[in-house]
Design an enzyme around this catalytic site. Structure first.
Site, PDB file in Angstrom:
ATOM      1  N   ASP A   1     -10.951   2.833   4.405  1.00 25.89           N
ATOM      2  CA  ASP A   1     -11.511   1.352   4.404  1.00 25.89           C
ATOM      3  C   ASP A   1     -12.984   1.034   4.366  1.00 25.89           C
ATOM      4  O   ASP A   1     -13.373  -0.013   3.896  1.00 25.89           O
ATOM      5  CB  ASP A   1     -10.665   0.551   5.460  1.00 25.89           C
ATOM      6  CG  ASP A   1      -9.636  -0.110   4.958  1.00 25.89           C
ATOM      7  OD1 ASP A   1      -9.609  -0.473   3.826  1.00 25.89           O
ATOM      8  OD2 ASP A   1      -8.650  -0.845   5.775  1.00 25.89           O
TER       9      ASP A   1
ATOM     10  N   GLN B   1      -4.709  -1.631   9.806  1.00 25.53           N
ATOM     11  CA  GLN B   1      -4.305  -2.937   9.246  1.00 25.53           C
ATOM     12  C   GLN B   1      -4.906  -4.049  10.156  1.00 25.53           C
ATOM     13  O   GLN B   1      -4.394  -4.114  11.377  1.00 25.53           O
ATOM     14  CB  GLN B   1      -2.834  -3.311   8.758  1.00 25.53           C
ATOM     15  CG  GLN B   1      -2.487  -4.435   8.342  1.00 25.53           C
ATOM     16  CD  GLN B   1      -2.796  -4.662   6.870  1.00 25.53           C
ATOM     17  OE1 GLN B   1      -3.116  -3.581   6.231  1.00 25.53           O
ATOM     18  NE2 GLN B   1      -3.664  -5.573   6.402  1.00 25.53           N
TER      19      GLN B   1
ATOM     20  N   LYS C   1       0.728  -1.272  -0.175  1.00 22.76           N
ATOM     21  CA  LYS C   1      -0.001   0.066   0.103  1.00 22.76           C
ATOM     22  C   LYS C   1       0.661   1.329   0.121  1.00 22.76           C
ATOM     23  O   LYS C   1       0.775   2.171  -0.712  1.00 22.76           O
ATOM     24  CB  LYS C   1      -0.928  -0.181   1.275  1.00 22.76           C
ATOM     25  CG  LYS C   1      -1.987  -0.890   1.133  1.00 22.76           C
ATOM     26  CD  LYS C   1      -2.883  -1.336   2.493  1.00 22.76           C
ATOM     27  CE  LYS C   1      -3.762  -2.570   2.081  1.00 22.76           C
ATOM     28  NZ  LYS C   1      -4.253  -2.986   3.389  1.00 22.76           N
TER      29      LYS C   1
END
Ligand code: NAD
Length: 286
Positions: free
Chosen positions: A119, A96, A52
């Site tokens: 997200d 994460q 990422k």
């Protein structure tokens, strides 16, 4: 059979984003920024975060990773998120997952400012998705929808069977398909006779984490297969949840693993971060 090439499409999307980032910098001097929280030493999580970060570099984003030890306290992560919520250089925040067991993941995800929730895991954005309103949509299912669109696959009226019902893959996948007028079934670990469901599907979308879960005798001819699973096979290779060698003989379209949904997920993270940055830039100009 035609491959749904996520690698190719993600490159195209990255080029578009790079152009838009340049325009944004030229017009308002803003650089989109992504902050990532990485807790612990899990090699897969570290690898995803690294991918990422590299993608952010490629398109010209600013990115920062908050690397935290496995033993970190709830309070310390919360403090970091509050700091990122208040930081004007940070447009998007990504936690994460998974977080270690001592951490209340729900509470952490709820602390991320919904307008920085790139997200799409905050209940505010989940609610907007299920009611068909604009918001931040989880990157993996959003990437699947973009890939289908690129290949002119219209899901309207199609029987779509989603296998896997997690908050980050299966449930938002089903919501997006429903919003696009598909007929949607969700199967999971407690589904009785999975084959009965998949046999009736025009499109099977599977994100479970079980190698070879979907075999050719579970599918009708010319089915469309979206393989979201990422597994490490015994020989070290990355594979999905579908028996690719045999299923690819039977289906009309299929996503490869790697090179299908994975790169699309990263492209959508960039897209969501750019979207957040544009909204922030507009607000700053008001
Ligand atoms: P998860 O463990 O949170 O959820 C797994 C889901 O699969 C659950 O709903 C469970 O009920 C269901 N399931 C498990 N075994 C099953 C079985 N035998 N039959 C039917 N359903 C079963 O996992 P997750 O985070 O949703 O990830 C699922 C998979 O997707 C993993 O392989 C993960 O690596 C992959 N993934 C890929 C991407 C990508 O970018 N391609 C992104 C996220 C996750």
């Amino acid at each position: 059979m035609q491959l749904l090439d996520g690698k190719k499409l993600s490159k195209k999307i990255e080029l578009e984003i790079t152009k838009e980032v340049k325009e944004l910098k030229d017009t308002c001097g803003c650089t989109p920024g992504l902050a990532v929280v990485l807790v612990g030493q899990d090699p897969a999580s570290a690898a995803y975060v690294n991918m990422k970060k590299k993608a952010c570099d490629r398109v010209g984003f600013y990115s920062i990773t908050h690397d935290m030890p496995e033993t970190i306290s709830q309070e310390a992560i919360e403090k970091t998120i509050e700091m990122m919520n208040d930081n004007p250089n940070v447009d998007g925040i990504l936690i994460q997952l998974p977080l270690p067991s001592q951490i209340d993941t729900t509470k952490i995800l709820e602390l991320v400012a919904p307008e920085k929730d790139v997200d799409g895991f905050h209940p505010y954005n989940v609610g907007r998705l299920t009611t068909g309103l604009d918001g931040f949509v989880p990157c993996t299912p959003l990437g699947v929808m973009k890939l289908l669109k690129e290949y002119d696959i219209d899901v309207k009226g199609k029987n779509c069977v989603v296998v896997g019902a997690s908050n980050i893959v299966g449930k938002p996948m089903a919501a997006l398909l429903l919003n696009a007028d598909a007929t949607v079934e969700i199967c999971h670990i407690f589904t009785d006779d999975l084959k009965k469901h998949t046999l009736a599907a025009d499109i099977v979308l599977v994100g479970v984490g079980v190698i070879n879960l979907i075999k050719e005798d579970m599918l009708k001819d010319d089915v469309i297969i979206i393989d979201i699973g990422i597994n490490r096979a015994e020989n070290g290779k990355l594979v999905g949840d579908v028996d690719f060698a045999n299923v690819s003989q039977k289906c009309s379209y299929i996503t490869p693993v790697p090179g299908g949904v994975g790169p699309m997920t990263i492209a959508m993270l960039l897209k969501n971060t750019l979207k957040a940055a544009k909204i922030n830039a507009k607000e700053r100009q008001l």
